[in-house]
Design an enzyme around this catalytic site. Structure first.
Site, PDB file in Angstrom:
ATOM      1  N   HIS A 173       5.932  -1.682  27.491  1.00 59.32           N
ATOM      2  CA  HIS A 173       5.261  -1.190  28.664  1.00 59.32           C
ATOM      3  C   HIS A 173       3.805  -0.478  28.389  1.00 59.32           C
ATOM      4  O   HIS A 173       3.104  -0.630  29.176  1.00 59.32           O
ATOM      5  CB  HIS A 173       6.017  -0.150  29.457  1.00 59.32           C
ATOM      6  N   ASP A 183       0.263  -1.378  29.828  1.00 60.48           N
ATOM      7  CA  ASP A 183      -0.694  -0.245  30.414  1.00 60.48           C
ATOM      8  C   ASP A 183      -1.793  -0.690  29.768  1.00 60.48           C
ATOM      9  O   ASP A 183      -2.913  -0.649  30.591  1.00 60.48           O
ATOM     10  CB  ASP A 183      -0.102   1.091  30.049  1.00 60.48           C
ATOM     11  N   ASP A 220       0.313  -5.061  39.416  1.00 65.02           N
ATOM     12  CA  ASP A 220      -0.641  -5.825  38.734  1.00 65.02           C
ATOM     13  C   ASP A 220      -1.423  -6.469  39.635  1.00 65.02           C
ATOM     14  O   ASP A 220      -2.398  -7.302  39.199  1.00 65.02           O
ATOM     15  CB  ASP A 220      -0.044  -6.890  37.677  1.00 65.02           C
ATOM     16  N   ASP A 239      -4.852 -11.108  40.635  1.00 67.29           N
ATOM     17  CA  ASP A 239      -3.401 -10.677  40.356  1.00 67.29           C
ATOM     18  C   ASP A 239      -3.199 -11.263  38.950  1.00 67.29           C
ATOM     19  O   ASP A 239      -3.616 -12.227  38.537  1.00 67.29           O
ATOM     20  CB  ASP A 239      -2.463 -11.579  41.230  1.00 67.29           C
ATOM     21  N   ASN A 292       5.023  -7.153  29.951  1.00 62.76           N
ATOM     22  CA  ASN A 292       6.051  -6.007  29.498  1.00 62.76           C
ATOM     23  C   ASN A 292       7.087  -6.199  28.665  1.00 62.76           C
ATOM     24  O   ASN A 292       7.482  -5.394  27.874  1.00 62.76           O
ATOM     25  CB  ASN A 292       6.339  -5.361  30.862  1.00 62.76           C
TER      26      ASN A 292
END
Length: 180
Positions: A76, A80, A106, A63, A71
């Site tokens: 974002h 990514d 994630d 995780d 973000n």
């Protein structure tokens, strides 16, 4: 060419093309479009097989810690980039002995035939990611379950144990050693 031959071949050709298109769509549905990793549906069967067949198998859950902050702070596109880098690092670590997956958001998973090297994986995953000239700090929590820790090599039990270990790692703060 004879019209009757053409008329008899066209339906078969059409079905062959249709089947090929469906097969590609199914394969894409079993792959995450951003990272190229298997999704849960594409990963589960492979993971179950490897867990049963490899006596040294391990199942990992990974995780990204505080991913929302990446973000929110960097945008974002940066998030990514972190997901793609994580997928590439996990894929490289698994090599030919394992199967990585992006379970969603994630959260990542892997099953591997090797029983060691999780510390190396964590060090690799926790390296910053360069995006648009900015180094983005990355921290992960990793939970691991070895097949030898299970009474039976069942993927659901391994995932449950790895999940518990991952949350123990989260409870001990960022950048901790993986928990088994």
């Amino acid at each position: 060419m004879d019209t009757q031959v053409i008329a008899s071949v066209l339906p078969a050709l059409g079905w062959a093309i249709h089947g090929s298109v469906l097969a590609r769509r199914l394969a894409r549905a079993r792959r995450d479009p951003l990272t190229g990793l298997h999704t849960r549906a594409g990963w589960t069967t492979r993971a179950e097989r490897l867990l049963v067949s490899a006596p040294t198998a391990a199942v990992l859950l990974i995780d990204l810690d505080d991913f929302k902050a990446i973000n929110d702070t960097h945008g974002h596109a940066a998030g990514d980039a972190v997901l793609v880098a994580t997928a590439a690092r996990l894929t490289a670590w698994c090599g030919r002995t394992g199967v990585p997956a992006r379970l969603g958001g994630d959260e990542f998973a892997a099953v591997t035939a090797r029983s060691s090297g999780v510390d190396t994986l964590m060090a690799t995953l926790n390296q910053p990611v360069l995006h648009a000239g900015t180094l983005i700090d990355v921290s992960t929590s990793v939970g691991c379950c070895h097949r030898t820790d299970l009474p039976l090599p069942a993927l659901t039990d391994a995932l449950s144990a790895a999940d518990k270990a991952m949350y123990q790692a989260k409870g001990h703060g960022r950048r901790n050693t993986p928990h088994h």
